[in-house]
Write an enzyme that holds these catalytic residues in place. Structure first.
Site, PDB file in Angstrom:
ATOM      1  N   SER A 143       4.100  -0.244   4.536  1.00  0.00           N
ATOM      2  CA  SER A 143       3.956   0.545   3.309  1.00  0.00           C
ATOM      3  C   SER A 143       2.736   1.436   3.527  1.00  0.00           C
ATOM      4  O   SER A 143       1.915   1.138   4.406  1.00  0.00           O
ATOM      5  CB  SER A 143       3.680  -0.409   2.143  1.00  0.00           C
ATOM      6  N   TYR A 156      -0.234  -7.981  -1.109  1.00  0.00           N
ATOM      7  CA  TYR A 156       0.830  -7.108  -0.582  1.00  0.00           C
ATOM      8  C   TYR A 156       0.275  -6.250   0.554  1.00  0.00           C
ATOM      9  O   TYR A 156       0.845  -6.201   1.650  1.00  0.00           O
ATOM     10  CB  TYR A 156       1.354  -6.232  -1.721  1.00  0.00           C
TER      11      TYR A 156
HETATM   12  N1  LIG Z   1      10.079   1.413  -2.764  1.00  0.00           N
HETATM   13  C1  LIG Z   1       8.920   1.802  -2.287  1.00  0.00           C
HETATM   14  O1  LIG Z   1       8.330   2.776  -2.772  1.00  0.00           O
HETATM   15  C2  LIG Z   1       8.292   1.067  -1.128  1.00  0.00           C
HETATM   16  C3  LIG Z   1       7.053   1.510  -0.683  1.00  0.00           C
HETATM   17  C4  LIG Z   1       6.461   0.868   0.383  1.00  0.00           C
HETATM   18  C5  LIG Z   1       7.105  -0.181   1.011  1.00  0.00           C
HETATM   19  N2  LIG Z   1       8.308  -0.603   0.555  1.00  0.00           N
HETATM   20  C6  LIG Z   1       8.941  -1.731   1.239  1.00  0.00           C
HETATM   21  O2  LIG Z   1      10.305  -1.462   1.473  1.00  0.00           O
HETATM   22  C7  LIG Z   1      11.022  -2.686   1.551  1.00  0.00           C
HETATM   23  C8  LIG Z   1      12.274  -2.578   0.696  1.00  0.00           C
HETATM   24  O3  LIG Z   1      11.885  -2.486  -0.660  1.00  0.00           O
HETATM   25  P1  LIG Z   1      12.712  -1.652  -1.744  1.00  0.00           P
HETATM   26  O4  LIG Z   1      11.815  -0.595  -2.206  1.00  0.00           O
HETATM   27  O5  LIG Z   1      14.051  -1.319  -1.255  1.00  0.00           O
HETATM   28  O6  LIG Z   1      12.749  -2.722  -2.944  1.00  0.00           O
HETATM   29  P2  LIG Z   1      13.897  -3.586  -3.586  1.00  0.00           P
HETATM   30  O7  LIG Z   1      14.983  -2.706  -4.076  1.00  0.00           O
HETATM   31  O8  LIG Z   1      13.212  -4.467  -4.550  1.00  0.00           O
HETATM   32  O9  LIG Z   1      14.444  -4.456  -2.369  1.00  0.00           O
HETATM   33  C9  LIG Z   1      13.760  -5.567  -1.889  1.00  0.00           C
HETATM   34  C10 LIG Z   1      14.725  -6.389  -1.072  1.00  0.00           C
HETATM   35  O10 LIG Z   1      14.027  -7.517  -0.512  1.00  0.00           O
HETATM   36  C11 LIG Z   1      14.769  -8.704  -0.787  1.00  0.00           C
HETATM   37  N3  LIG Z   1      13.904  -9.854  -0.921  1.00  0.00           N
HETATM   38  C12 LIG Z   1      12.831  -9.996  -1.745  1.00  0.00           C
HETATM   39  N4  LIG Z   1      12.323 -11.239  -1.640  1.00  0.00           N
HETATM   40  C13 LIG Z   1      13.098 -11.887  -0.718  1.00  0.00           C
HETATM   41  C14 LIG Z   1      13.093 -13.195  -0.183  1.00  0.00           C
HETATM   42  N5  LIG Z   1      12.191 -14.111  -0.568  1.00  0.00           N
HETATM   43  N6  LIG Z   1      14.026 -13.529   0.739  1.00  0.00           N
HETATM   44  C15 LIG Z   1      14.974 -12.629   1.113  1.00  0.00           C
HETATM   45  N7  LIG Z   1      15.025 -11.375   0.646  1.00  0.00           N
HETATM   46  C16 LIG Z   1      14.105 -11.012  -0.264  1.00  0.00           C
HETATM   47  C17 LIG Z   1      15.477  -8.397  -2.107  1.00  0.00           C
HETATM   48  O11 LIG Z   1      16.623  -9.204  -2.211  1.00  0.00           O
HETATM   49  P3  LIG Z   1      16.902 -10.359  -3.261  1.00  0.00           P
HETATM   50  O12 LIG Z   1      16.011 -10.135  -4.435  1.00  0.00           O
HETATM   51  O13 LIG Z   1      18.347 -10.229  -3.530  1.00  0.00           O
HETATM   52  O14 LIG Z   1      16.587 -11.601  -2.482  1.00  0.00           O
HETATM   53  C18 LIG Z   1      15.869  -6.943  -1.907  1.00  0.00           C
HETATM   54  O15 LIG Z   1      17.074  -6.875  -1.188  1.00  0.00           O
HETATM   55  C19 LIG Z   1      10.050  -3.771   1.116  1.00  0.00           C
HETATM   56  O16 LIG Z   1       9.559  -4.438   2.266  1.00  0.00           O
HETATM   57  C20 LIG Z   1       8.940  -3.012   0.434  1.00  0.00           C
HETATM   58  O17 LIG Z   1       7.707  -3.680   0.505  1.00  0.00           O
HETATM   59  C21 LIG Z   1       8.920  -0.002  -0.502  1.00  0.00           C
END
Ligand SMILES: NC(=O)c1ccc[n+]([C@@H]2O[C@H](COP(=O)([O-])OP(=O)(O)OC[C@H]3O[C@@H](n4cnc5c(N)ncnc54)[C@H](OP(=O)(O)O)[C@@H]3O)[C@@H](O)[C@H]2O)c1
Length: 266
Positions: A143, A156
């Site tokens: 991130s 985080y």
């Molecule tokens: N969106 C942003 O702006 C942003 C910015 C920086 C980094 N990121 C990173 O990008 C990645 C994807 O995030 P996203 O933005 O797409 O958010 P999201 O829509 O909330 O997706 C998060 C995913 O992680 C899974 N997950 C969470 N806890 C888990 C666990 N204990 N075991 C297995 N799976 C788990 C969730 O699945 P379930 O809840 O179904 O288990 C979901 O599929 C993350 O690593 C996040 O930190 C996102």
């Protein structure tokens, strides 16, 4: 160009939502054999339903990233069933909305378990299978707050910063085995990451952040990621103007601390 996708076995965590889900559709629609993981089997079934009729295939393999003890066996089963794993996309993760002073140590550990230990456990479990198959591509998701501290994101940010150390080492140790390594550095992508972010009590934040709402779409993020993967980039920046904060932190640290210090905790 299609060789990048066609017939490739691609394991995607975080596949039930957001960036991971958008990547699933890119790979399956272009002919890959996707293994889709998250905790939520109902959501994985929904994603699998949307893939019906697409060129490739999808198999849902639900598991909890925090359950690191189960991961090695699971990876062996996936490798045996699929024959090989060409690309591992470690996308799954959980965010945080709590000040350090309010965050109990168990919550720091919980976030580290999911974001760091879960990711490296799966990577370590998949690595020998990739090496014996002649190589592969392993991707971790950091991130912009994996490059600097940020209010309300202490654990985080720490979990994401730790990934950089691990995955840079992975690249250095296993380039000889034809293991490619990329780290994604997203800024703002409009997903439910702020909804599921953990507050000091361990409950979900349940709200869309104002900033996140202005982020790029998950589909756009998936396009940026795939472009970077095709070019075998060590780091892939994902997002828009907010990525400027990375350069400000690097080249103008005093300005960064002035700007980030003005952010009001919500
Ligand atoms: N969106 C942003 O702006 C942003 C910015 C920086 C980094 N990121 C990173 O990008 C990645 C994807 O995030 P996203 O933005 O797409 O958010 P999201 O829509 O909330 O997706 C998060 C995913 O992680 C899974 N997950 C969470 N806890 C888990 C666990 N204990 N075991 C297995 N799976 C788990 C969730 O699945 P379930 O809840 O179904 O288990 C979901 O599929 C993350 O690593 C996040 O930190 C996102």
């Amino acid at each position: 160009m299609n060789d990048f996708y066609s017939g490739r076995v691609v394991w995607i965590t975080g596949a039930s939502s957001g960036i991971g889900e958008a990547l699933v559709y890119k790979f399956v629609s272009n002919g890959s054999r996707v293994v889709a993981s998250s905790c939520d089997s109902d959501q994985l079934d929904r994603v699998a339903d949307r893939c019906s009729g697409m060129k490739g295939s999808i198999t849902a393999v639900p598991f909890d990233l925090a359950d690191t003890a189960a991961i090695e066996k699971l990876a062996g089963e996936v490798a045996a069933k699929e024959g090989r794993i060409d690309i591992l996309l470690n996308i799954g993760g959980v965010s945080q909305r709590a000040l350090i002073i309010d965050t109990p140590l168990w919550l720091d550990r919980r976030i580290m378990e999911v974001n760091y230990f879960g990711t490296i456990a799966l990577t370590k479990a998949v690595l020998p299978h990739m090496i014996s198959a002649g190589g592969g591509h392993i991707v971790a998701t950091s991130s912009i707050s994996g490059r600097f501290g940020f209010p309300l994101r202490s654990a985080y940010s720490a979990s994401k910063q730790a990934l950089h150390g691990f995955f840079e080492t992975l690249l250095l140790e296993h380039k000889k085995d034809n293991i490619r390594v990329s780290v994604l550095i997203p800024g703002r992508v409009r997903t439910k990451i702020s909804f599921s972010a953990l507050t000091a009590s361990g409950k979900e934040h349940g709200k869309m952040d104002e900033g996140l709402d202005k982020g790029i779409t998950p589909e756009r993020a998936a396009e940026q990621i795939i472009r970077g993967l095709k070019r075998n980039r060590r780091e892939i920046l994902v997002g828009s103007s907010e990525l400027l904060m990375l350069s400000i932190r690097k080249y103008f640290p005093a300005l960064f601390f002035r700007l980030a210090g003005k952010i009001k905790p919500t």
